[in-house]
Design a protein around this motif. Structure first.
Motif, PDB file in Angstrom:
ATOM      1  N   GLN A 160      30.358  75.800 -26.903  1.00 27.58           N
ATOM      2  CA  GLN A 160      31.219  73.962 -27.780  1.00 27.58           C
ATOM      3  C   GLN A 160      32.083  75.288 -28.568  1.00 27.58           C
ATOM      4  O   GLN A 160      32.090  76.692 -28.513  1.00 27.58           O
ATOM      5  CB  GLN A 160      30.202  74.260 -28.167  1.00 27.58           C
ATOM      6  N   ASP A 216      32.249  74.855 -31.506  1.00 29.78           N
ATOM      7  CA  ASP A 216      32.161  74.941 -33.068  1.00 29.78           C
ATOM      8  C   ASP A 216      31.498  76.894 -32.836  1.00 29.78           C
ATOM      9  O   ASP A 216      31.186  77.144 -33.794  1.00 29.78           O
ATOM     10  CB  ASP A 216      30.862  74.505 -33.546  1.00 29.78           C
ATOM     11  N   GLN A 217      30.623  76.669 -31.501  1.00 25.95           N
ATOM     12  CA  GLN A 217      29.835  78.053 -31.178  1.00 25.95           C
ATOM     13  C   GLN A 217      30.888  79.183 -31.402  1.00 25.95           C
ATOM     14  O   GLN A 217      30.097  80.411 -31.628  1.00 25.95           O
ATOM     15  CB  GLN A 217      28.857  77.917 -30.192  1.00 25.95           C
ATOM     16  N   HIS A 268      32.356  73.126 -38.358  1.00 24.01           N
ATOM     17  CA  HIS A 268      32.499  71.571 -37.931  1.00 24.01           C
ATOM     18  C   HIS A 268      33.618  71.454 -39.193  1.00 24.01           C
ATOM     19  O   HIS A 268      34.859  70.211 -39.049  1.00 24.01           O
ATOM     20  CB  HIS A 268      31.095  70.917 -38.594  1.00 24.01           C
ATOM     21  N   ARG A 328      32.111  69.647 -30.733  1.00 22.73           N
ATOM     22  CA  ARG A 328      31.107  70.256 -29.309  1.00 22.73           C
ATOM     23  C   ARG A 328      32.152  70.422 -28.467  1.00 22.73           C
ATOM     24  O   ARG A 328      31.082  69.855 -27.233  1.00 22.73           O
ATOM     25  CB  ARG A 328      30.065  69.743 -30.359  1.00 22.73           C
TER      26      ARG A 328
END
Length: 75
Positions: A13, A15-16, A31, A50
């Protein structure tokens, strides 16, 4: 500058990825920068925090480019 990042599994993802590469300090910051339109995927602004990214894609943020490559479990 370019960062090579190995994707384990099918995807990571957005954000990860930003957290894993230490370009942001937390998920909240990840975010916020995505919502602010500061992150591009393959040259286009990405608004999905995401978004599922796969090997072969490129992410641009804060003067850095992250090149996603297949990891050990990647396809």
């Amino acid at each position: 500058m370019s960062i090579s990042f190995a994707v384990r599994g099918e995807h990571i993802q957005l954000d990860q990825l930003l957290k894993a590469t230490a370009l942001v300090g937390s998920g909240g910051v990840a975010h916020a920068v995505v919502e602010a339109g500061e992150v591009k995927v393959d040259g286009k602004v990405e608004s999905r925090k995401r978004a599922k990214l796969r090997a072969g894609q490129r992410v641009q943020f804060a003067g850095e480019e992250i090149v996603l490559v297949a990891g050990e479990d990647g396809n």
